[in-house]
Design an enzyme around this catalytic site. Structure first.
Site, PDB file in Angstrom:
ATOM      1  N   MET A  49      46.371  23.372  18.329  1.00 42.62           N
ATOM      2  CA  MET A  49      45.041  23.953  18.153  1.00 42.62           C
ATOM      3  C   MET A  49      45.191  25.462  18.194  1.00 42.62           C
ATOM      4  O   MET A  49      44.739  26.144  19.122  1.00 42.62           O
ATOM      5  CB  MET A  49      44.096  23.431  19.255  1.00 42.62           C
ATOM      6  CG  MET A  49      43.746  21.972  19.084  1.00 42.62           C
ATOM      7  SD  MET A  49      42.833  21.293  20.486  1.00 42.62           S
ATOM      8  CE  MET A  49      44.216  20.792  21.528  1.00 42.62           C
ATOM      9  N   ASP A  59      48.541  18.939  24.112  1.00 35.12           N
ATOM     10  CA  ASP A  59      47.513  19.785  23.514  1.00 35.12           C
ATOM     11  C   ASP A  59      47.895  21.256  23.659  1.00 35.12           C
ATOM     12  O   ASP A  59      47.911  21.799  24.765  1.00 35.12           O
ATOM     13  CB  ASP A  59      46.164  19.550  24.203  1.00 35.12           C
ATOM     14  CG  ASP A  59      45.540  18.228  23.808  1.00 35.12           C
ATOM     15  OD1 ASP A  59      45.410  17.976  22.601  1.00 35.12           O
ATOM     16  OD2 ASP A  59      45.177  17.445  24.705  1.00 35.12           O
ATOM     17  N   MET A 100      46.937  25.089  22.904  1.00 37.52           N
ATOM     18  CA  MET A 100      45.766  25.915  22.628  1.00 37.52           C
ATOM     19  C   MET A 100      46.129  27.386  22.766  1.00 37.52           C
ATOM     20  O   MET A 100      46.948  27.753  23.606  1.00 37.52           O
ATOM     21  CB  MET A 100      44.634  25.566  23.606  1.00 37.52           C
ATOM     22  CG  MET A 100      44.271  24.096  23.628  1.00 37.52           C
ATOM     23  SD  MET A 100      42.945  23.761  24.808  1.00 37.52           S
ATOM     24  CE  MET A 100      42.926  21.960  24.788  1.00 37.52           C
ATOM     25  N   MET A 107      38.853  14.574  15.447  1.00 32.86           N
ATOM     26  CA  MET A 107      38.354  15.090  16.721  1.00 32.86           C
ATOM     27  C   MET A 107      36.946  14.553  16.965  1.00 32.86           C
ATOM     28  O   MET A 107      36.060  14.698  16.115  1.00 32.86           O
ATOM     29  CB  MET A 107      38.319  16.621  16.707  1.00 32.86           C
ATOM     30  CG  MET A 107      39.675  17.300  16.666  1.00 32.86           C
ATOM     31  SD  MET A 107      40.730  16.949  18.099  1.00 32.86           S
ATOM     32  CE  MET A 107      39.704  17.533  19.456  1.00 32.86           C
ATOM     33  N   ASP A 120      40.722  11.794  19.154  1.00 30.47           N
ATOM     34  CA  ASP A 120      40.926  12.638  20.338  1.00 30.47           C
ATOM     35  C   ASP A 120      39.578  13.188  20.772  1.00 30.47           C
ATOM     36  O   ASP A 120      38.931  13.915  20.020  1.00 30.47           O
ATOM     37  CB  ASP A 120      41.880  13.774  19.980  1.00 30.47           C
ATOM     38  CG  ASP A 120      42.255  14.645  21.173  1.00 30.47           C
ATOM     39  OD1 ASP A 120      41.699  14.435  22.271  1.00 30.47           O
ATOM     40  OD2 ASP A 120      43.102  15.542  21.010  1.00 30.47           O
ATOM     41  N   GLY A 121      39.156  12.830  21.989  1.00 29.72           N
ATOM     42  CA  GLY A 121      37.933  13.380  22.541  1.00 29.72           C
ATOM     43  C   GLY A 121      36.972  12.331  23.049  1.00 29.72           C
ATOM     44  O   GLY A 121      36.437  11.551  22.269  1.00 29.72           O
ATOM     45  N   GLY A 122      36.796  12.272  24.355  1.00 26.41           N
ATOM     46  CA  GLY A 122      35.826  11.348  24.928  1.00 26.41           C
ATOM     47  C   GLY A 122      36.188   9.888  24.810  1.00 26.41           C
ATOM     48  O   GLY A 122      35.322   9.018  24.873  1.00 26.41           O
ATOM     49  N   HIS A 162      49.887  18.505  19.374  1.00 25.50           N
ATOM     50  CA  HIS A 162      48.650  18.843  18.653  1.00 25.50           C
ATOM     51  C   HIS A 162      48.429  20.345  18.766  1.00 25.50           C
ATOM     52  O   HIS A 162      48.097  20.852  19.843  1.00 25.50           O
ATOM     53  CB  HIS A 162      47.496  18.046  19.286  1.00 25.50           C
ATOM     54  CG  HIS A 162      46.160  18.347  18.737  1.00 25.50           C
ATOM     55  ND1 HIS A 162      44.993  17.959  19.375  1.00 25.50           N
ATOM     56  CD2 HIS A 162      45.753  18.996  17.601  1.00 25.50           C
ATOM     57  CE1 HIS A 162      43.954  18.348  18.672  1.00 25.50           C
ATOM     58  NE2 HIS A 162      44.382  18.989  17.597  1.00 25.50           N
ATOM     59  N   GLY A 165      39.305  22.257  22.560  1.00 21.23           N
ATOM     60  CA  GLY A 165      39.414  23.381  23.475  1.00 21.23           C
ATOM     61  C   GLY A 165      39.339  23.031  24.939  1.00 21.23           C
ATOM     62  O   GLY A 165      39.875  23.744  25.772  1.00 21.23           O
ATOM     63  N   PHE A 166      38.687  21.923  25.273  1.00 20.67           N
ATOM     64  CA  PHE A 166      38.550  21.525  26.668  1.00 20.67           C
ATOM     65  C   PHE A 166      38.595  20.011  26.788  1.00 20.67           C
ATOM     66  O   PHE A 166      38.133  19.300  25.889  1.00 20.67           O
ATOM     67  CB  PHE A 166      37.216  22.013  27.258  1.00 20.67           C
ATOM     68  CG  PHE A 166      37.102  23.499  27.372  1.00 20.67           C
ATOM     69  CD1 PHE A 166      37.689  24.176  28.433  1.00 20.67           C
ATOM     70  CD2 PHE A 166      36.420  24.229  26.424  1.00 20.67           C
ATOM     71  CE1 PHE A 166      37.593  25.559  28.535  1.00 20.67           C
ATOM     72  CE2 PHE A 166      36.318  25.598  26.513  1.00 20.67           C
ATOM     73  CZ  PHE A 166      36.912  26.268  27.577  1.00 20.67           C
ATOM     74  N   GLY A 167      39.110  19.507  27.907  1.00 22.64           N
ATOM     75  CA  GLY A 167      39.044  18.096  28.203  1.00 22.64           C
ATOM     76  C   GLY A 167      37.706  17.742  28.830  1.00 22.64           C
ATOM     77  O   GLY A 167      36.940  18.606  29.260  1.00 22.64           O
ATOM     78  N   GLY A 168      37.419  16.447  28.876  1.00 20.61           N
ATOM     79  CA  GLY A 168      36.260  15.958  29.607  1.00 20.61           C
ATOM     80  C   GLY A 168      34.926  16.090  28.902  1.00 20.61           C
ATOM     81  O   GLY A 168      33.877  15.918  29.532  1.00 20.61           O
ATOM     82  N   GLY A 174      42.521  11.589  28.081  1.00 20.43           N
ATOM     83  CA  GLY A 174      42.971  12.463  29.156  1.00 20.43           C
ATOM     84  C   GLY A 174      42.421  12.023  30.489  1.00 20.43           C
ATOM     85  O   GLY A 174      43.068  11.276  31.231  1.00 20.43           O
ATOM     86  N   SER A 175      41.206  12.432  30.787  1.00 19.55           N
ATOM     87  CA  SER A 175      40.615  12.088  32.082  1.00 19.55           C
ATOM     88  C   SER A 175      40.486  10.581  32.261  1.00 19.55           C
ATOM     89  O   SER A 175      40.605  10.078  33.385  1.00 19.55           O
ATOM     90  CB  SER A 175      39.245  12.763  32.230  1.00 19.55           C
ATOM     91  OG  SER A 175      38.395  12.448  31.150  1.00 19.55           O
TER      92      SER A 175
END
Length: 229
Positions: A72, A39, A41, A141, A177-179, A70, A146-149, A199-200
């Site tokens: 961003m 990622d 950014m 997305m 990508d995301g959650g 990716h 912009g942020f993980g988690g 990620g997490s």
């Protein structure tokens, strides 16, 4: 990379130990990661700042599978060559990052790497329709970039379904990508996604010294996704 629609788990190294990237990359690959997701950014397009081309070049020798970069960032076109030279196997740019996404896709292809186009949560699926003959992947997305988690945005499931319908029999991947975790992976897989960025959900509880935790997390996400197919 041979095209197929099997479930691919792409851990985001944004959640890895920043002081130990080489060993972290080797650990997730040894534990079953299909792709390594990077990622990038810029602190402008998204409210965070991460990896420049020199960092991606440093990651490259450790990646034996597929390095999925990716971007961003905005503007994006002027950085494509640098990230391709750093070793990206695929470069994904956001449709929202500039006025000429088709030109951006052409610039990525000109570097001899695979091309992806990403859609933010507020961008309609139809925006990518006229690019589908020119790209290798659509990234949907399911959080704001912009942020993980962050918490999974449920409307992304229907967007994945629409994108899958538009793709038809074209050899185009759908990435989410995301959650992504064991609860959301079945939803997006059933809708048509085949590449899941986590990620997490992959790195939680593990480390290079406890890499089997990464393996168990990857296996659980993959099995959850496959159960919906």
């Amino acid at each position: 990379m041979t095209f197929d629609r099997s479930i691919k788990i792409a851990p985001s190294i944004l959640s890895a130990d920043f002081a130990n990237f080489g060993q972290e990359i080797r650990a997730i690959e040894d534990q079953g990661a299909d792709w390594v997701h990077v990622d990038v950014m810029d602190g402008h397009f998204v409210p965070n700042l991460t990896f420049g081309p020199p960092a991606v070049k440093a990651f490259r020798p450790h990646v034996k599978t597929f390095m999925d970069v990716h971007l961003m960032i905005s503007p994006v076109d002027q950085y494509i060559e640098a990230y391709a030279e750093a070793g990206a196997d695929m470069i994904t740019a956001h449709i929202e990052a500039g006025p000429h996404i088709h030109r951006t896709v052409q610039a990525i292809r000109a570097q001899g790497v695979k091309a992806g186009v990403a859609l933010n949560p507020g961008t309609r699926a139809e925006e990518v329709e006229y690019l589908l003959d020119s790209i290798d992947m659509v990234l949907v997305m399911t959080v704001n970039p912009g942020f993980g988690g962050q918490k999974f945005i449920q409307s992304g499931v229907e967007k994945v379904r629409k994108v899958r319908e538009m793709i038809g029999d074209r050899p185009v991947h759908i990435q989410v990508d995301g959650g992504v975790d064991t609860n959301t992976a079945p939803l997006v897989a059933a809708a048509g996604a085949d590449s899941l960025v986590a990620g997490s959900a992959v790195f939680k509880g593990g480390s290079v010294d406890k890499a089997d935790v990464y393996g168990a997390n990857i296996k659980a996400i993959r099995e959850a996704a496959q159960s919906a197919l």
